[in-house]
Scaffold this motif. Structure first.
Motif, short mmCIF file in Angstrom:
data_model
loop_
_atom_site.label_atom_id
_atom_site.label_comp_id
_atom_site.label_asym_id
_atom_site.label_seq_id
_atom_site.Cartn_x
_atom_site.Cartn_y
_atom_site.Cartn_z
N LEU A 144 49.37 -37.13 79.49
CA LEU A 144 49.31 -36.15 78.21
C LEU A 144 49.34 -36.94 77.03
CD1 LEU A 144 51.46 -33.17 79.40
CD2 LEU A 144 49.14 -33.09 79.25
N ALA A 145 49.97 -38.06 76.78
CA ALA A 145 50.35 -38.75 75.57
C ALA A 145 49.18 -38.99 74.60
CB ALA A 145 50.81 -40.26 76.01
N PRO A 146 47.95 -38.99 74.88
CA PRO A 146 47.05 -38.96 73.81
C PRO A 146 46.50 -37.72 73.24
CG PRO A 146 45.94 -40.24 75.85
CD PRO A 146 47.47 -39.55 76.30
N VAL A 147 47.12 -36.60 73.81
CA VAL A 147 46.55 -35.31 73.34
C VAL A 147 47.66 -34.52 73.13
CG1 VAL A 147 44.46 -35.19 74.63
CG2 VAL A 147 46.54 -34.26 75.74
N LEU A 148 49.01 -34.66 73.19
CA LEU A 148 50.24 -34.06 73.12
C LEU A 148 50.35 -33.86 71.56
CD1 LEU A 148 52.06 -32.10 74.44
CD2 LEU A 148 53.80 -34.22 74.70
N PRO A 149 50.35 -34.80 70.99
CA PRO A 149 50.76 -34.66 69.42
C PRO A 149 49.88 -33.59 68.63
CG PRO A 149 51.21 -36.85 70.02
CD PRO A 149 50.44 -36.27 71.24
N HIS A 150 48.43 -33.84 68.99
CA HIS A 150 47.55 -32.93 68.75
C HIS A 150 47.68 -31.57 69.02
CE1 HIS A 150 43.99 -32.03 66.29
NE2 HIS A 150 43.25 -31.80 67.33
N ALA A 151 47.97 -31.49 70.13
CA ALA A 151 48.07 -30.02 70.67
C ALA A 151 49.42 -29.33 69.76
CB ALA A 151 48.49 -30.07 72.23
N LEU A 152 50.38 -30.12 69.69
CA LEU A 152 51.40 -29.38 69.00
C LEU A 152 51.22 -29.07 67.66
CD1 LEU A 152 54.27 -31.57 70.57
CD2 LEU A 152 53.69 -29.33 71.12
N GLN A 153 50.22 -30.09 66.99
CA GLN A 153 49.79 -29.58 65.63
C GLN A 153 49.11 -28.39 65.50
OE1 GLN A 153 47.71 -33.25 64.53
NE2 GLN A 153 49.59 -34.02 63.40
N LEU A 154 48.19 -28.26 66.58
CA LEU A 154 47.18 -26.93 66.72
C LEU A 154 48.00 -25.74 66.79
CD1 LEU A 154 44.35 -28.23 68.60
CD2 LEU A 154 44.28 -27.83 66.22
N ILE A 155 49.03 -25.68 67.65
CA ILE A 155 49.82 -24.79 67.94
C ILE A 155 50.62 -24.13 66.70
CG2 ILE A 155 51.70 -23.74 69.48
CD1 ILE A 155 50.70 -25.71 71.67
N ALA A 156 51.11 -25.08 65.84
CA ALA A 156 51.72 -25.00 64.75
C ALA A 156 51.08 -24.47 63.74
CB ALA A 156 52.57 -26.25 64.20
N GLY A 157 49.65 -24.27 63.88
CA GLY A 157 48.70 -23.82 62.70
C GLY A 157 47.99 -24.72 62.02
N ASP A 158 48.48 -26.13 62.10
CA ASP A 158 47.65 -27.25 61.55
C ASP A 158 46.02 -27.42 62.29
OD1 ASP A 158 46.72 -29.51 60.16
OD2 ASP A 158 48.44 -30.60 60.72
N THR A 159 45.32 -26.77 61.62
CA THR A 159 43.92 -26.78 62.42
C THR A 159 42.98 -27.38 61.56
OG1 THR A 159 43.48 -24.49 61.48
CG2 THR A 159 44.37 -24.66 63.65
#
Length: 161
Positions: A144-159
């Motif tokens: 998950l390490a390569p995608v987890l930070p970006h997933a959290l950004q997207l969920i937070a609304g930073d699209t």
């Protein structure tokens, strides 16, 4: 989401909750999340009771955490209730994350096919189910390490990409 995501770790083990088994998976998760720049604000060990799992997940989602990672209760055993409890809490599935973890796990052991863990989004919280073994936890988080930070950004609304 603040600049530093916040997380909670939930270890699900009847034996661990009774103090009869040492939790090595929870600390492994906390360690890896810290390496990824994610602050672990909460960690709890509790039994595999499905209603208690739902209640804890709902509590942490309501508190505004960015990520909740569970460990344990994803197998085929009669007390493995984590995916079902998680499904009651999430609003949107994130099947690609579960598929990624299982695909990477299958490169190392056919037993990865026995993990029923799911991932999904509740409000602005990502919930990730990991198996109960420390080795599987480390391998899944590495996947998950390569995608987890970006997933959290997207969920937070930073699209914005």
């Amino acid at each position: 989401m603040s600049n530093i995501p916040t997380a909670a770790v939930l270890t699900l083990s009847d034996q661990g909750a009774k103090g009869l088994r040492e939790d090595t998976s929870g600390p492994a998760i906390r360690e890896r999340l810290a390496e990824l720049g994610i602050t672990v604000a909460e960690h709890s060990i509790q039994s595999d009771d499905p209603d208690a799992i739902v209640a804890r997940l709902e509590e942490w989602v309501a508190s505004g955490l960015d990520l909740v990672v569970t460990t344990g209760g994803t197998g085929f055993g009669p007390r493995d209730n984590t995916p079902e409890a998680t499904r009651k809490v999430i609003e949107r599935d994130a099947p690609g994350l579960s598929e990624l973890m299982r695909a990477e796990g299958l490169r190392k052991t056919p037993m990865a096919a026995l993990s029923r863990g799911i991932c999904g989004i509740a409000g602005r919280t990502l919930i990730v189910n990991l198996p109960g073994s420390e080795r599987a936890v480390r391998e899944n988080l590495e996947a998950l390490a390569p995608v987890l930070p970006h997933a959290l950004q997207l969920i937070a609304g930073d699209t914005e990409h």
